[in-house]
Design a protein around this motif. Sequence first.
Motif, PDB file in Angstrom:
ATOM      1  N   PHE A 629       0.839  -1.197   0.000  1.00 38.45           N
ATOM      2  CA  PHE A 629       0.000   0.000   0.000  1.00 38.45           C
ATOM      3  C   PHE A 629       0.874   1.248   0.000  1.00 38.45           C
ATOM      4  CE2 PHE A 629      -1.984   3.421   2.397  1.00 38.45           C
ATOM      5  CZ  PHE A 629      -3.173   3.583   1.703  1.00 38.45           C
ATOM      6  N   GLY A 630       0.571   2.195  -0.894  1.00 35.92           N
ATOM      7  CA  GLY A 630       1.338   3.433  -0.982  1.00 35.92           C
ATOM      8  C   GLY A 630       2.594   3.343  -1.820  1.00 35.92           C
ATOM      9  N   PHE A 631       2.801   2.198  -2.507  1.00 39.68           N
ATOM     10  CA  PHE A 631       3.955   2.024  -3.382  1.00 39.68           C
ATOM     11  C   PHE A 631       3.471   1.634  -4.773  1.00 39.68           C
ATOM     12  CE2 PHE A 631       5.715   1.657   0.784  1.00 39.68           C
ATOM     13  CZ  PHE A 631       7.040   2.044   0.697  1.00 39.68           C
ATOM     14  N   VAL A 632       4.214   2.050  -5.806  1.00 41.48           N
ATOM     15  CA  VAL A 632       3.882   1.690  -7.177  1.00 41.48           C
ATOM     16  C   VAL A 632       5.165   1.424  -7.947  1.00 41.48           C
ATOM     17  CG1 VAL A 632       1.759   3.065  -7.216  1.00 41.48           C
ATOM     18  CG2 VAL A 632       3.911   4.094  -7.979  1.00 41.48           C
ATOM     19  N   ARG A 633       5.016   0.710  -9.048  1.00 41.35           N
ATOM     20  CA  ARG A 633       6.117   0.538  -9.991  1.00 41.35           C
ATOM     21  C   ARG A 633       5.969   1.592 -11.087  1.00 41.35           C
ATOM     22  NH1 ARG A 633       8.483  -4.574  -9.103  1.00 41.35           N
ATOM     23  NH2 ARG A 633       7.081  -6.053  -8.025  1.00 41.35           N
ATOM     24  N   ARG A 634       7.022   2.302 -11.375  1.00 42.42           N
ATOM     25  CA  ARG A 634       6.987   3.346 -12.397  1.00 42.42           C
ATOM     26  C   ARG A 634       7.097   2.790 -13.807  1.00 42.42           C
ATOM     27  NH1 ARG A 634       4.829   7.532  -9.621  1.00 42.42           N
ATOM     28  NH2 ARG A 634       5.902   7.793  -7.616  1.00 42.42           N
ATOM     29  N   GLY A 635       7.312   1.498 -13.906  1.00 45.48           N
ATOM     30  CA  GLY A 635       7.414   0.853 -15.200  1.00 45.48           C
ATOM     31  C   GLY A 635       7.594  -0.637 -15.026  1.00 45.48           C
ATOM     32  N   GLU A 636       7.457  -1.385 -16.118  1.00 47.40           N
ATOM     33  CA  GLU A 636       7.591  -2.840 -16.078  1.00 47.40           C
ATOM     34  C   GLU A 636       8.983  -3.228 -15.616  1.00 47.40           C
ATOM     35  OE1 GLU A 636       6.318  -6.725 -16.351  1.00 47.40           O
ATOM     36  OE2 GLU A 636       5.146  -4.902 -16.643  1.00 47.40           O
ATOM     37  N   GLY A 637       9.057  -4.052 -14.573  1.00 49.25           N
ATOM     38  CA  GLY A 637      10.336  -4.525 -14.064  1.00 49.25           C
ATOM     39  C   GLY A 637      11.036  -3.588 -13.105  1.00 49.25           C
ATOM     40  N   LEU A 638      10.488  -2.379 -12.871  1.00 49.06           N
ATOM     41  CA  LEU A 638      11.109  -1.430 -11.962  1.00 49.06           C
ATOM     42  C   LEU A 638      10.686  -1.724 -10.525  1.00 49.06           C
ATOM     43  CD1 LEU A 638      10.747   1.902 -13.973  1.00 49.06           C
ATOM     44  CD2 LEU A 638      12.726   0.378 -13.814  1.00 49.06           C
ATOM     45  N   PRO A 639      11.494  -1.260  -9.553  1.00 48.67           N
ATOM     46  CA  PRO A 639      11.150  -1.538  -8.154  1.00 48.67           C
ATOM     47  C   PRO A 639       9.938  -0.732  -7.687  1.00 48.67           C
ATOM     48  CG  PRO A 639      13.056  -0.097  -8.283  1.00 48.67           C
ATOM     49  CD  PRO A 639      12.778  -0.545  -9.693  1.00 48.67           C
ATOM     50  N   THR A 641       8.201   1.970  -5.546  1.00 50.25           N
ATOM     51  CA  THR A 641       8.613   3.222  -4.912  1.00 50.25           C
ATOM     52  C   THR A 641       7.407   3.882  -4.252  1.00 50.25           C
ATOM     53  OG1 THR A 641       8.276   4.400  -7.003  1.00 50.25           O
ATOM     54  CG2 THR A 641      10.497   3.601  -6.537  1.00 50.25           C
ATOM     55  N   PRO A 642       7.620   4.648  -3.164  1.00 49.00           N
ATOM     56  CA  PRO A 642       6.487   5.218  -2.425  1.00 49.00           C
ATOM     57  C   PRO A 642       5.821   6.364  -3.173  1.00 49.00           C
ATOM     58  CG  PRO A 642       8.564   5.940  -1.464  1.00 49.00           C
ATOM     59  CD  PRO A 642       8.914   4.930  -2.512  1.00 49.00           C
ATOM     60  N   THR A 643       4.520   6.472  -3.001  1.00 47.63           N
ATOM     61  CA  THR A 643       3.746   7.585  -3.556  1.00 47.63           C
ATOM     62  C   THR A 643       3.142   8.447  -2.456  1.00 47.63           C
ATOM     63  OG1 THR A 643       1.757   6.208  -3.648  1.00 47.63           O
ATOM     64  CG2 THR A 643       3.150   6.264  -5.606  1.00 47.63           C
ATOM     65  N   ILE A 644       3.176   7.961  -1.227  1.00 54.20           N
ATOM     66  CA  ILE A 644       2.658   8.721  -0.097  1.00 54.20           C
ATOM     67  C   ILE A 644       3.667   8.641   1.029  1.00 54.20           C
ATOM     68  CG2 ILE A 644       0.238   8.291  -0.688  1.00 54.20           C
ATOM     69  CD1 ILE A 644       0.179   6.129   1.427  1.00 54.20           C
ATOM     70  N   SER A 645       3.492   9.491   2.047  1.00 55.04           N
ATOM     71  CA  SER A 645       4.374   9.475   3.203  1.00 55.04           C
ATOM     72  C   SER A 645       4.121   8.219   4.018  1.00 55.04           C
ATOM     73  CB  SER A 645       4.127  10.723   4.055  1.00 55.04           C
ATOM     74  OG  SER A 645       4.938  10.698   5.214  1.00 55.04           O
TER      75      SER A 645
END
Length: 796
Positions: A629-639, A641-645
């Motif tokens: 929750f609060g994390f997304v991948r910025r692209g296929e195969g990428l780690p 990363t957080p989108t919220i605090s």
Amino acid sequence: MDKNSLFLFLVVLLRSEAVIVKSSTELDDAVQDVVWCGKNNQVTLLRTASNSVYRSENINQSFSLLTRPMNGTESKEKLGEINLILKSGADNSTAFFIGSKGTVWVSTNCGQETSILNTQFLVSQIKPHPMEKDWVLATIAENCEDEEDNICFFGTHSLYLTQDLGRNWKEVAEDVKQFEWVFGEEQVKAGIPHTRIYAVIRTQRGDIFVKTDDFFKRRKSLVANCLEFKVRNNYVFAIQTVVRDEVQLLVSTLDNGFEKYYKAIFPDIKLIMRNVFILDSSEGAVFVFATLKVGSPYGRLYVSDSTGTRYRLVLRYCLRNTKRGADFAKLQGLEGIYIANVIDDEAVMEYERIVAKEDLEDEWNSEHYKPAKHRSTYKKGDPLGLLQSNIKTLITFNKGGSWRPLTSPTVDSRNQSISCKGECSLNFFLYSDTGIPIISQRHAYGLILATGNTGKHRANGPESRNVYFSRDGGLTWLEIAKGMHIYEMIDHGGLLVMADREGLVQYSWSQGVRWERASVEGHVDEIYAESDLAGQNFFVHAGNAVHGVDFGELVKRRCVGTSRPEEDDSDFEFWSPYDGRQEQDCILGRRITYVRRRRESECYMGAEFIFPMAIENCECTEEDYECDFGFVRRGEGLPCTPTISISYEAPENCSPGSYYPVTKGYRKIVGDSCVNGVNHDPNMIPCPSSALFDEGVAKILVLLAVVLSAAGIYCLIKNWKAIKKRLQRTTHSNTALKYMKGSYKNVRAKDDDDVVCIDPMYSCLLYTSPSPRDLSTSRMPSSACKKKKKKTRKKK
């Protein structure tokens, strides 16, 4: 008619062009739904579009009209037509016939004899108990002015209970808006009594969600301002009003006995009334579909963690289905595999500009906006047409952890090469815009039938729709027929049947390798089979007639060799599902090996066949994890990363001596059982002591403070003369300090927290940054510091 829940079988079973229909019955209208009843489902009950009921007890060889006997001497108009046939979950021979005017008939022998369930009042809604065959809950329709008054059937009602199948009724609650029995095998194991009832009751303080275990002698309030609730597997969901049209989803699990309700957290959306849909929770994870606006043709698809409360966005523009919520399908029989239809991002952006230009003026100027490549491919004034022409189908093999397009076959049903311009994938009509939905079965492991086309997007015209078949859980596909067809799988997928709209019927015992033709008089609409999906109870629906079918004419030899898969004289094989991207044949962290019928073995298995299986855990890979929750991948195969605090503080209930998890940005997919290998499990941090400082820590801190204070005083005394001399030369300019020529480099900081490089003799006066940075990483090069040190020594 809900074809998915009724298990419609579209089959006309005739061999070598010889008609094997043994009898026919004319109906008053087209068939709407079918219920299989009695021992071994030998009795068939069907309802027509005119709301009449027919019954067959001789394997569909003949049907008799039940509506007149049920009405008795009263007219059909007064007692109402039959809107629904409801079979008891506690007794396979007990059926309820729900009338349109508040009258309900009940039969304990599948319609052979019927009686009125409610003689003293009109029923608005009934709920038979899932385990007690004589228990029924019913809300009554009150203050009806006449039989044409439909308004009295809506709103809140008094709730009545019978425990002797309608002979005696008693009122148990008033002002009931919604009610439900909550009972099943899992609930029994958890200790929930079989008398448990949930209900939404209207009070002066608003609508309250309550529970009772003693038929409302006592009741416990669970959720205030509750719009509705839903019972799904091991979850209970409550929709609570927040303000105006805004709502929130509250979740309770069987683990806490459905007693405590927690707010579901979504990372990027506020839920709106009537726009929240619980799509699936059968595998522990909850799929929720929500639209941003009422009536929007698309919405966002989310999946939860194991608690059902923390949700992650998995598909941004999922196609909406008015009946099901989303155009979304779970593959029956295999875990973790789901298929969904989505709309291209650019098409959605263009659609929103067409229907709401004023609201999107700022977005036109955004540097992230790219003009739609397909802007000229839709008719002016037809924004929905734009969306319809930009739909594509995606599949996930790990409960929404990752999605990808369906792999297109390389050749068609005529063995001709399939050529696609540009992107080429397979796109389906799941439940929207089609009369024949995607089909999979609980015991037909890995087998799927669906209608669609190859290309970048789904095609709209019926002439471009073909039939496709997969026998590996959606990993690869074959085209098995050109054009629109109706189809079904029988005998655990051992028999495939198709029919076009002109009445040409084909069936295959080899799962599409070889086909045989059959024929029937008249236009074939549907063929229905009993709901266990493997029996021999079938009938053909053509126009306003139903035809009994002799299944025995098609039965092959009995399959042999269940205990000897892969041997030459066995009709069975081993098969393990996988997603094609791992070296090991694993899904959700385990390898499940099924025993199923070989494709080339043309034999019959039967309803009682049991499929053996073996399970072993696999080594963890990246596919076993999804973003937390609060994390997304910025692209296929990428780690991830957080989108919220993200808070890393210990929770309030963190007791000393225990640990609390701190996420690494990943979470293992719900139900995944992999071991070893890739590890993205959260870090476990010890909980702080209950006291602010224990005695040992306090002594160390006091000692450290004394030492630092003494060192500071010694430093000041030893260098006081030099410090005083330097400070006298300090000016009141905007810079923090003006250093003596030859000894210091005046560093003009961009902010007040930068480190300044100073002569070693004044090391006690270093400015420090809030973040721990070494002098060598300050904005002044370390070489400059060294040069100043040399000059200072020479001057001394």
